[in-house]
Write an enzyme that holds these catalytic residues in place. Structure first.
Site, short mmCIF file in Angstrom:
data_model
loop_
_atom_site.label_atom_id
_atom_site.label_comp_id
_atom_site.label_asym_id
_atom_site.label_seq_id
_atom_site.Cartn_x
_atom_site.Cartn_y
_atom_site.Cartn_z
N ASP A 19 0.83 -1.20 0.00
CA ASP A 19 0.00 0.00 0.00
C ASP A 19 0.87 1.26 0.00
O ASP A 19 0.60 2.23 -0.71
CB ASP A 19 -0.91 -0.02 1.23
CG ASP A 19 -1.76 1.23 1.35
OD1 ASP A 19 -2.54 1.51 0.44
OD2 ASP A 19 -1.62 1.94 2.37
N GLU A 79 -1.91 -5.45 -3.64
CA GLU A 79 -0.94 -4.67 -2.86
C GLU A 79 0.19 -5.57 -2.36
O GLU A 79 1.36 -5.15 -2.34
CB GLU A 79 -1.64 -3.99 -1.68
CG GLU A 79 -2.58 -2.87 -2.10
CD GLU A 79 -3.41 -2.31 -0.95
OE1 GLU A 79 -3.97 -1.23 -1.12
OE2 GLU A 79 -3.48 -2.96 0.12
#
Length: 226
Positions: free
Chosen positions: A49, A121
């Site tokens: 992320d 992610e």
């Protein structure tokens, strides 16, 4: 460690070959499959992320050198939000290689937006760990592709924009109503109607209420502004 045939095929779709294949295996292992001897992808998701955020922030600055922070922020949010990560994951069929526990398998985990976004992610973090920032950066920009160029159209939240439109006409906020829900419990499909005080309305269907509401708001905006 040798990769299975499905993960080798996934590497081809991803456009990146791992020197340390165990990182890819970890990136596609959901917590429902974790054991004391098998790590899941949650820690990688946390890192991915942040890597994605840095790449996108830099890409947006390079794409529009005159844009103020107020314009960049919604574009950034549109590019890194879970829905966008899930859409990219679908493009390369991350769902096909997810390692899921039985409960997640039975509940349609390979199609769940949250699981796909998290796994995307985690894959980004795995590339970063394996090949460094430039490898992660080039992979992200290739996979996100034209989304970076066309993000302005998606940057404004449709529900917020519709509410602002109603306020400009001195109307009450738009009302949202669930018209129907279909499909099995593990993969429901929602149809939502949005209506303005002045009577204009639109409906949309999606796999969760939030997306259906956003799609309905977007459809109504197109109708009232046409």
């Amino acid at each position: 460690m040798k990769l299975s045939a499905d993960l080798k095929a996934f590497q081809t779709r991803l456009g990146y070959a791992f020197d340390r294949p165990y990182l890819l295996v970890r990136a596609v292992t959901h917590s429902s499959m974790s054991t004391p001897n098998r790590d899941d992808n949650q820690r990688l998701e946390f890192l991915g992320d942040r890597v994605l955020g840095l790449v996108m922030a830099e890409a947006l600055l390079d794409a529009d050198r005159a844009a103020a922070e107020g314009k960049l922020a919604p574009r950034f949010n549109a590019l890194v939000r879970k829905e966008t990560c899930a859409a990219v994951a679908r493009d390369i069929d991350v769902g096909a290689v997810l390692k899921l526990g039985r409960s997640e398998m039975l509940s349609g985990g390979r199609r769940k937006e949250a699981l796909l976004g998290d796994a995307m992610e985690a894959v980004i973090a795995a590339i970063y760990r394996d090949g460094g920032f430039e490898a992660a950066r080039s992979t992200i920009l290739r996979l996100w592709g034209k989304r970076v160029e066309t993000v302005e159209a998606d940057a404004r939240d449709a529900k917020t924009t519709l509410q602002e439109h109603a306020q400009s006409l001195k109307q009450n906020p738009p009302s949202y109503r669930e018209v129907s829900r279909s499909g099995p419990d593990h993969a429901p499909v929602f149809t939502i109607e949005v209506q303005l005080t002045s009577g204009e309305a639109a409906t949309a269907t999606a796999g969760n209420k939030r997306n259906a509401e956003q799609a309905a708001a977007k459809a109504l905006l197109e109708k009232v502004k046409s």
